[in-house]
Write a protein that holds these residues in place. Structure first.
Motif, PDB file in Angstrom:
ATOM      1  N   LEU A  61       0.828  -1.203   0.000  1.00  0.00           N
ATOM      2  CA  LEU A  61       0.000   0.000   0.000  1.00  0.00           C
ATOM      3  C   LEU A  61       0.868   1.261   0.000  1.00  0.00           C
ATOM      4  O   LEU A  61       0.560   2.236  -0.691  1.00  0.00           O
ATOM      5  CB  LEU A  61      -0.929  -0.007   1.216  1.00  0.00           C
ATOM      6  N   THR A  62       1.962   1.232   0.771  1.00  0.00           N
ATOM      7  CA  THR A  62       2.843   2.402   0.828  1.00  0.00           C
ATOM      8  C   THR A  62       3.486   2.671  -0.520  1.00  0.00           C
ATOM      9  O   THR A  62       3.542   3.816  -0.985  1.00  0.00           O
ATOM     10  CB  THR A  62       3.929   2.198   1.895  1.00  0.00           C
ATOM     11  N   THR A  63       3.958   1.596  -1.171  1.00  0.00           N
ATOM     12  CA  THR A  63       4.587   1.760  -2.480  1.00  0.00           C
ATOM     13  C   THR A  63       3.584   2.254  -3.513  1.00  0.00           C
ATOM     14  O   THR A  63       3.855   3.187  -4.283  1.00  0.00           O
ATOM     15  CB  THR A  63       5.193   0.424  -2.948  1.00  0.00           C
ATOM     16  N   THR A  64       2.409   1.623  -3.545  1.00  0.00           N
ATOM     17  CA  THR A  64       1.379   2.008  -4.507  1.00  0.00           C
ATOM     18  C   THR A  64       0.926   3.442  -4.268  1.00  0.00           C
ATOM     19  O   THR A  64       0.797   4.241  -5.207  1.00  0.00           O
ATOM     20  CB  THR A  64       0.179   1.051  -4.427  1.00  0.00           C
ATOM     21  N   ALA A  65       0.693   3.787  -3.004  1.00  0.00           N
ATOM     22  CA  ALA A  65       0.267   5.153  -2.684  1.00  0.00           C
ATOM     23  C   ALA A  65       1.366   6.153  -3.015  1.00  0.00           C
ATOM     24  O   ALA A  65       1.094   7.263  -3.491  1.00  0.00           O
ATOM     25  CB  ALA A  65      -0.105   5.246  -1.203  1.00  0.00           C
ATOM     26  N   GLY A  66       2.627   5.772  -2.776  1.00  0.00           N
ATOM     27  CA  GLY A  66       3.737   6.658  -3.121  1.00  0.00           C
ATOM     28  C   GLY A  66       3.793   6.945  -4.601  1.00  0.00           C
ATOM     29  O   GLY A  66       4.009   8.090  -5.021  1.00  0.00           O
ATOM     30  N   ASN A  67       3.572   5.904  -5.401  1.00  0.00           N
ATOM     31  CA  ASN A  67       3.549   6.101  -6.856  1.00  0.00           C
ATOM     32  C   ASN A  67       2.395   7.003  -7.271  1.00  0.00           C
ATOM     33  O   ASN A  67       2.531   7.848  -8.164  1.00  0.00           O
ATOM     34  CB  ASN A  67       3.448   4.750  -7.562  1.00  0.00           C
ATOM     35  N   LYS A  68       1.242   6.809  -6.617  1.00  0.00           N
ATOM     36  CA  LYS A  68       0.087   7.663  -6.928  1.00  0.00           C
ATOM     37  C   LYS A  68       0.378   9.117  -6.556  1.00  0.00           C
ATOM     38  O   LYS A  68      -0.006  10.060  -7.267  1.00  0.00           O
ATOM     39  CB  LYS A  68      -1.148   7.173  -6.167  1.00  0.00           C
ATOM     40  N   ALA A  69       1.059   9.299  -5.417  1.00  0.00           N
ATOM     41  CA  ALA A  69       1.388  10.664  -4.982  1.00  0.00           C
ATOM     42  C   ALA A  69       2.336  11.329  -5.969  1.00  0.00           C
ATOM     43  O   ALA A  69       2.178  12.509  -6.311  1.00  0.00           O
ATOM     44  CB  ALA A  69       2.016  10.623  -3.588  1.00  0.00           C
ATOM     45  N   ILE A  70       3.315  10.582  -6.426  1.00  0.00           N
ATOM     46  CA  ILE A  70       4.260  11.134  -7.396  1.00  0.00           C
ATOM     47  C   ILE A  70       3.559  11.476  -8.702  1.00  0.00           C
ATOM     48  O   ILE A  70       3.816  12.517  -9.316  1.00  0.00           O
ATOM     49  CB  ILE A  70       5.415  10.141  -7.628  1.00  0.00           C
ATOM     50  N   ASP A  71       2.629  10.614  -9.126  1.00  0.00           N
ATOM     51  CA  ASP A  71       1.850  10.912 -10.331  1.00  0.00           C
ATOM     52  C   ASP A  71       1.103  12.233 -10.180  1.00  0.00           C
ATOM     53  O   ASP A  71       1.051  13.046 -11.110  1.00  0.00           O
ATOM     54  CB  ASP A  71       0.854   9.785 -10.615  1.00  0.00           C
ATOM     55  N   ARG A  72       0.530  12.418  -8.992  1.00  0.00           N
ATOM     56  CA  ARG A  72      -0.226  13.652  -8.765  1.00  0.00           C
ATOM     57  C   ARG A  72       0.704  14.863  -8.763  1.00  0.00           C
ATOM     58  O   ARG A  72       0.384  15.905  -9.341  1.00  0.00           O
ATOM     59  CB  ARG A  72      -0.961  13.562  -7.425  1.00  0.00           C
ATOM     60  N   ILE A  73       1.859  14.729  -8.115  1.00  0.00           N
ATOM     61  CA  ILE A  73       2.823  15.831  -8.080  1.00  0.00           C
ATOM     62  C   ILE A  73       3.299  16.169  -9.487  1.00  0.00           C
ATOM     63  O   ILE A  73       3.446  17.339  -9.852  1.00  0.00           O
ATOM     64  CB  ILE A  73       4.007  15.468  -7.167  1.00  0.00           C
ATOM     65  N   ARG A  74       3.534  15.133 -10.272  1.00  0.00           N
ATOM     66  CA  ARG A  74       3.968  15.358 -11.651  1.00  0.00           C
ATOM     67  C   ARG A  74       2.943  16.154 -12.442  1.00  0.00           C
ATOM     68  O   ARG A  74       3.278  16.992 -13.277  1.00  0.00           O
ATOM     69  CB  ARG A  74       4.203  14.009 -12.335  1.00  0.00           C
ATOM     70  N   ARG A  75       1.687  15.870 -12.175  1.00  0.00           N
ATOM     71  CA  ARG A  75       0.630  16.573 -12.915  1.00  0.00           C
ATOM     72  C   ARG A  75       0.499  18.020 -12.479  1.00  0.00           C
ATOM     73  O   ARG A  75       0.121  18.880 -13.273  1.00  0.00           O
ATOM     74  CB  ARG A  75      -0.717  15.861 -12.715  1.00  0.00           C
ATOM     75  N   GLU A  76       0.763  18.289 -11.207  1.00  0.00           N
ATOM     76  CA  GLU A  76       0.423  19.583 -10.646  1.00  0.00           C
ATOM     77  C   GLU A  76       1.584  20.563 -10.562  1.00  0.00           C
ATOM     78  O   GLU A  76       1.372  21.764 -10.448  1.00  0.00           O
ATOM     79  CB  GLU A  76      -0.185  19.392  -9.244  1.00  0.00           C
ATOM     80  N   ARG A  77       2.806  20.076 -10.604  1.00  0.00           N
ATOM     81  CA  ARG A  77       3.941  20.983 -10.448  1.00  0.00           C
ATOM     82  C   ARG A  77       4.615  21.268 -11.793  1.00  0.00           C
ATOM     83  O   ARG A  77       4.408  20.576 -12.779  1.00  0.00           O
ATOM     84  CB  ARG A  77       4.954  20.384  -9.481  1.00  0.00           C
ATOM     85  N   GLN A  78       5.438  22.260 -11.779  1.00  0.00           N
ATOM     86  CA  GLN A  78       6.158  22.623 -12.997  1.00  0.00           C
ATOM     87  C   GLN A  78       7.237  21.590 -13.297  1.00  0.00           C
ATOM     88  O   GLN A  78       7.573  20.757 -12.442  1.00  0.00           O
ATOM     89  CB  GLN A  78       6.795  23.999 -12.816  1.00  0.00           C
ATOM     90  N   ARG A  79       7.829  21.678 -14.529  1.00  0.00           N
ATOM     91  CA  ARG A  79       8.708  20.616 -15.005  1.00  0.00           C
ATOM     92  C   ARG A  79       9.887  20.347 -14.069  1.00  0.00           C
ATOM     93  O   ARG A  79      10.200  19.195 -13.771  1.00  0.00           O
ATOM     94  CB  ARG A  79       9.232  20.976 -16.397  1.00  0.00           C
ATOM     95  N   ASP A  80      10.548  21.373 -13.578  1.00  0.00           N
ATOM     96  CA  ASP A  80      11.732  21.119 -12.755  1.00  0.00           C
ATOM     97  C   ASP A  80      11.360  20.462 -11.434  1.00  0.00           C
ATOM     98  O   ASP A  80      12.060  19.577 -10.941  1.00  0.00           O
ATOM     99  CB  ASP A  80      12.504  22.420 -12.502  1.00  0.00           C
ATOM    100  N   VAL A  81      10.200  20.887 -10.868  1.00  0.00           N
ATOM    101  CA  VAL A  81       9.764  20.273  -9.614  1.00  0.00           C
ATOM    102  C   VAL A  81       9.301  18.841  -9.865  1.00  0.00           C
ATOM    103  O   VAL A  81       9.507  17.953  -9.043  1.00  0.00           O
ATOM    104  CB  VAL A  81       8.634  21.099  -8.967  1.00  0.00           C
ATOM    105  N   LYS A  82       8.676  18.618 -11.033  1.00  0.00           N
ATOM    106  CA  LYS A  82       8.269  17.260 -11.388  1.00  0.00           C
ATOM    107  C   LYS A  82       9.486  16.354 -11.446  1.00  0.00           C
ATOM    108  O   LYS A  82       9.456  15.198 -11.010  1.00  0.00           O
ATOM    109  CB  LYS A  82       7.571  17.252 -12.743  1.00  0.00           C
ATOM    110  N   HIS A  83      10.554  16.870 -12.014  1.00  0.00           N
ATOM    111  CA  HIS A  83      11.762  16.070 -12.136  1.00  0.00           C
ATOM    112  C   HIS A  83      12.285  15.672 -10.749  1.00  0.00           C
ATOM    113  O   HIS A  83      12.674  14.523 -10.512  1.00  0.00           O
ATOM    114  CB  HIS A  83      12.828  16.860 -12.898  1.00  0.00           C
ATOM    115  N   GLN A  84      12.270  16.624  -9.837  1.00  0.00           N
ATOM    116  CA  GLN A  84      12.728  16.326  -8.481  1.00  0.00           C
ATOM    117  C   GLN A  84      11.826  15.299  -7.810  1.00  0.00           C
ATOM    118  O   GLN A  84      12.293  14.409  -7.091  1.00  0.00           O
ATOM    119  CB  GLN A  84      12.755  17.613  -7.638  1.00  0.00           C
ATOM    120  N   ALA A  85      10.529  15.406  -8.048  1.00  0.00           N
ATOM    121  CA  ALA A  85       9.591  14.446  -7.458  1.00  0.00           C
ATOM    122  C   ALA A  85       9.853  13.049  -7.975  1.00  0.00           C
ATOM    123  O   ALA A  85       9.797  12.067  -7.234  1.00  0.00           O
ATOM    124  CB  ALA A  85       8.159  14.871  -7.774  1.00  0.00           C
ATOM    125  N   ALA A  86      10.142  12.942  -9.292  1.00  0.00           N
ATOM    126  CA  ALA A  86      10.425  11.627  -9.870  1.00  0.00           C
ATOM    127  C   ALA A  86      11.681  11.033  -9.262  1.00  0.00           C
ATOM    128  O   ALA A  86      11.768   9.820  -9.048  1.00  0.00           O
ATOM    129  CB  ALA A  86      10.567  11.757 -11.387  1.00  0.00           C
TER     130      ALA A  86
END
Length: 406
Positions: A61-86
């Motif tokens: 659940l932690t891994t799956t939720a973490g991936n979902k959180a990163i997906d959301r961050i990628r969608r909502e933040r600008q490119r450089d911040v998305k890169h850091q999130a990834a």
């Protein structure tokens, strides 16, 4: 492997707080943490009935939720911040120092109990994020409509985001101002485990009582000189000592009918030692006094040995420092043993607790003892309408159906 939706949801309830705490610490955003955790549940509901429960459901659940959180961050933040999130997926940079509180879940409690939030909002938000309680369960604990509680939680999360409240534990000098809220959260988590308010959960939710006691022990280590911390831990230990005797044959067993030989004497001994420590400090507070009440109960070898006069005195003292109708209700129960049910009923009937199931349970018992069967039956019906706990409903139904006469 046959995995039902109910089984998946039960596992999710057990792991919810851990997953939210881990994600909140990792991403520093409670909304992201809770939303991603909820999305992970949807994936689990789809996959687990087909593939079976993974060996470590919490990690899954932690891994799956973490991936979902990163997906959301990628969608909502600008490119450089998305890169850091990834990069966070494989980032080997050590976590920042945790400060005074190393336990993730307790850190989350202190974070949510920020003084910028209203007291009831702090408790409600933390119960939702940490305890995994539903909005309905939290509303039942506060005796307010579910919609009202949902609004409180939404406003609290918006306040955290709008005020840029950081996800961190306060400095040592600031711990005290958040301690009352933290203790309230831990106690409410314990109470939901002690007697579940949900029809979909087990009557006693051991995962919640165990987690509350675990947090209480950590608080005790963190703040060894705070008597209310010791008092809360003592209260939970003395109450939990009776766990195995509280349900029998699918029915709730009230305190006077419990097999005292089945009580956990090790927990009682530990709880009594903490109560004695609190008495020596002589700085009484509500949790210390409630623990003292439970010490009196667990010190009595039989119901007849109970020192009801001391219990009335303790509740009277509690009412003077933390007045509430709940305290008066419990005091009335003890008064009934000293002065009789008629005196106690007069005290109960003036309390504004008509939406509280224990109020109706108490009235039903007092009316039963007075031989007023018709009124007792109505009180039992009101109590049944106010609780969804299956074991309590079974007990109340049997007691109501045993009534005879007008």
């Amino acid at each position: 492997m046959d995995v039902t939706r109910t089984a998946v949801e039960r596992i999710f309830r057990d792991e919810h707080g851990r997953v939210v705490a881990a994600l909140a610490r990792r991403f520093g955003d409670l909304d992201v943490a809770e939303d991603a955790t909820s999305e992970a549940l949807l994936v689990a509901l789809e996959k687990w009935p087909v593939d079976g429960v993974p060996p470590n459901p919490g990690a899954w659940l932690t891994t799956t939720a973490g991936n979902k959180a990163i997906d959301r961050i990628r969608r909502e933040r600008q490119r450089d911040v998305k890169h850091q999130a990834a990069l966070m997926i494989s980032d080997d940079t050590p976590h920042e120092a945790t400060g005074l509180v190393e336990d993730d879940r307790l850190r989350l409690v202190f974070t949510c109990c920020h003084p910028a939030l209203a007291p009831e909002a702090r408790v409600a938000l933390t119960l939702r994020l940490l305890g995994g309680l539903t909005v309905a369960e939290i509303a039942a604990a506060f005796l307010v409509p579910e919609t009202t509680m949902a609004q409180r939680i939404t406003r609290a999360k918006a306040k955290i985001k709008g005020a840029h409240i950081p996800f961190r534990v306060p400095a040592a000098a600031d711990l005290a101002e958040r301690l009352a809220g933290v203790l309230a959260v831990v106690y409410l988590v314990f109470n939901e485990g002690y007697l579940s308010s949900s029809a979909d959960a087990e009557p006693l939710r051991e995962e919640l009582t165990d987690e509350a006691i675990r947090l209480g022990r950590i608080l005790r280590t963190l703040l060894p000189d705070e008597p209310e911390v010791a008092g809360l831990l003592a209260l939970m230990l003395l109450t939990d000592a009776r766990r195995t005797t509280r349900v029998a044959g699918g029915e709730l067993v009230p305190l006077p009918e419990q097999d005292r030989g089945g009580w956990d004497r090790a927990l009682i001994g530990e709880g009594h030692a903490l109560v004695r420590e609190c008495l020596a400090r002589n700085r009484p507070g509500q949790y210390q006094l409630l623990a003292a009440v439970n010490a009196v109960h667990t010190d009595a070898l039989t119901v007849a040995d109970t020192d009801w006069s001391q219990i009335v005195t303790l509740y009277t003292h509690l009412g003077s420092i933390a007045p509430s109708p709940f305290v008066e209700l419990n005091r009335a129960v003890a008064v009934a043993e000293l002065d009789g049910p008629e005196v106690a009923l007069a005290l109960v009937d003036r309390l504004p607790l008509t939406s509280y199931h224990a109020f109706h349970v108490t009235r039903a018992d007092l009316l039963r003892r007075l031989g007023r069967s018709a009124e007792a039956r109505e009180a039992y019906d009101a109590a049944l309408a106010a609780t969804e706990n299956s074991a309590e409903r079974a007990y109340l139904t049997r007691r109501r159906d045993q009534l005879s006469g007008p």
